[in-house]
Design a protein around this motif. Sequence first.
Motif, short mmCIF file in Angstrom:
data_model
loop_
_atom_site.label_atom_id
_atom_site.label_comp_id
_atom_site.label_asym_id
_atom_site.label_seq_id
_atom_site.Cartn_x
_atom_site.Cartn_y
_atom_site.Cartn_z
N VAL A 110 -54.19 -24.02 -16.75
CA VAL A 110 -54.74 -24.45 -15.46
C VAL A 110 -53.62 -24.64 -14.43
O VAL A 110 -53.78 -24.35 -13.25
CB VAL A 110 -55.57 -25.75 -15.62
N LYS A 111 -52.45 -25.06 -14.92
CA LYS A 111 -51.27 -25.22 -14.04
C LYS A 111 -50.94 -23.88 -13.36
O LYS A 111 -50.58 -23.84 -12.19
CB LYS A 111 -50.09 -25.72 -14.89
N LEU A 112 -51.09 -22.79 -14.13
CA LEU A 112 -50.82 -21.46 -13.56
C LEU A 112 -51.79 -21.16 -12.41
O LEU A 112 -51.39 -20.59 -11.38
CB LEU A 112 -50.89 -20.38 -14.64
N ILE A 113 -53.05 -21.53 -12.59
CA ILE A 113 -54.03 -21.33 -11.50
C ILE A 113 -53.58 -22.09 -10.25
O ILE A 113 -53.57 -21.54 -9.15
CB ILE A 113 -55.44 -21.81 -11.92
N GLU A 114 -53.16 -23.35 -10.45
CA GLU A 114 -52.70 -24.16 -9.30
C GLU A 114 -51.53 -23.49 -8.59
O GLU A 114 -51.48 -23.43 -7.36
CB GLU A 114 -52.26 -25.55 -9.79
N GLN A 115 -50.57 -22.98 -9.38
CA GLN A 115 -49.39 -22.36 -8.79
C GLN A 115 -49.76 -21.12 -7.97
O GLN A 115 -49.28 -20.93 -6.86
CB GLN A 115 -48.40 -21.95 -9.90
N ILE A 116 -50.64 -20.29 -8.54
CA ILE A 116 -51.00 -19.04 -7.85
C ILE A 116 -51.79 -19.36 -6.57
O ILE A 116 -51.54 -18.77 -5.52
CB ILE A 116 -51.80 -18.10 -8.79
N VAL A 117 -52.72 -20.32 -6.68
CA VAL A 117 -53.51 -20.70 -5.49
C VAL A 117 -52.56 -21.19 -4.38
O VAL A 117 -52.70 -20.81 -3.21
CB VAL A 117 -54.56 -21.79 -5.85
N GLU A 118 -51.57 -21.99 -4.76
CA GLU A 118 -50.63 -22.52 -3.76
C GLU A 118 -49.83 -21.39 -3.10
O GLU A 118 -49.68 -21.34 -1.88
CB GLU A 118 -49.68 -23.52 -4.44
N ILE A 119 -49.33 -20.47 -3.92
CA ILE A 119 -48.53 -19.34 -3.38
C ILE A 119 -49.40 -18.48 -2.45
O ILE A 119 -48.98 -18.15 -1.33
CB ILE A 119 -47.97 -18.47 -4.54
N TYR A 120 -50.61 -18.15 -2.90
CA TYR A 120 -51.48 -17.28 -2.09
C TYR A 120 -51.86 -17.97 -0.77
O TYR A 120 -51.89 -17.32 0.28
CB TYR A 120 -52.74 -16.90 -2.87
N ASN A 121 -52.16 -19.27 -0.85
CA ASN A 121 -52.53 -19.98 0.38
C ASN A 121 -51.35 -20.06 1.34
O ASN A 121 -51.49 -19.86 2.54
CB ASN A 121 -53.03 -21.40 0.06
N PHE A 122 -50.16 -20.34 0.79
CA PHE A 122 -48.97 -20.51 1.64
C PHE A 122 -48.67 -19.22 2.41
O PHE A 122 -48.36 -19.25 3.59
CB PHE A 122 -47.78 -20.91 0.76
#
Length: 219
Positions: free
Chosen positions: A145-157
């Motif tokens: 789930v941590k990986l999902i959080e990281q990818i969502v943050e990168i894509y949003n940024f």
Amino acid sequence: MKFFIDTANIKQIKEANDLGVLDGVTTNPSLMAKEGIKGKNNIHNHYKSICEIVDGDVSAEVISTDYKGIIKEGEELAALHPRIVVKVPIIKEGIKAIKYFSNKGIKTNCTLVFSPGQALLAAKAGATYVSPFIGRIDDIASDGVKLIEQIVEIYNFYGFNTQVLAASIRHTMHIIQCVEAGADVATCPLDAIMGLLNHPLTDIGLEKFLSDYNKLNKV
Ligand code: G3P
């Protein structure tokens, strides 16, 4: 937030679709093999049958690993039905192919993603979806789930349009965790979707409502 079902089983796809909340289907070569679907024609016909059930994207995975092979196979799959999304592994030749498909307006799902760097490349290449496999990360005592959080943050940024499709979901709580992490899509086994319905207080409450009604409305 979209719900996909992660199976090639027609009965389960129909059951999930009948709920009225299904947005798409993901498959992979293992899931097709589980249903005993073999041979190119049968595989293609199976994808077409799935596309006719669901009003949403249907991921069909290539088995080639070289650029030319992925392009040929992907174009054949995309021609089967407008709902087909070509699923391509995150390998060097796959990234090149995703860029090619993206330029041609063919939808792609970049699969077998296990790191933020892989997800970054998928987005740069123009993938429609990226599929981080959370259950398989949990399997090796790491945090999917941590990986999902990281990818969502990168894509949003950076404002990438690639949708985060949480895959390898094993149970109902994974769905909730992926929703909280901001995944655009969760692709789930049928029992994990059905698990969202369950709460003991719902069962107790319903039983009480019905018994109170029946006390005064005996037939
Ligand atoms: O479709 C890819 C993915 O969801 C695989 O799940 O359970 O085989 O790790 P699993």
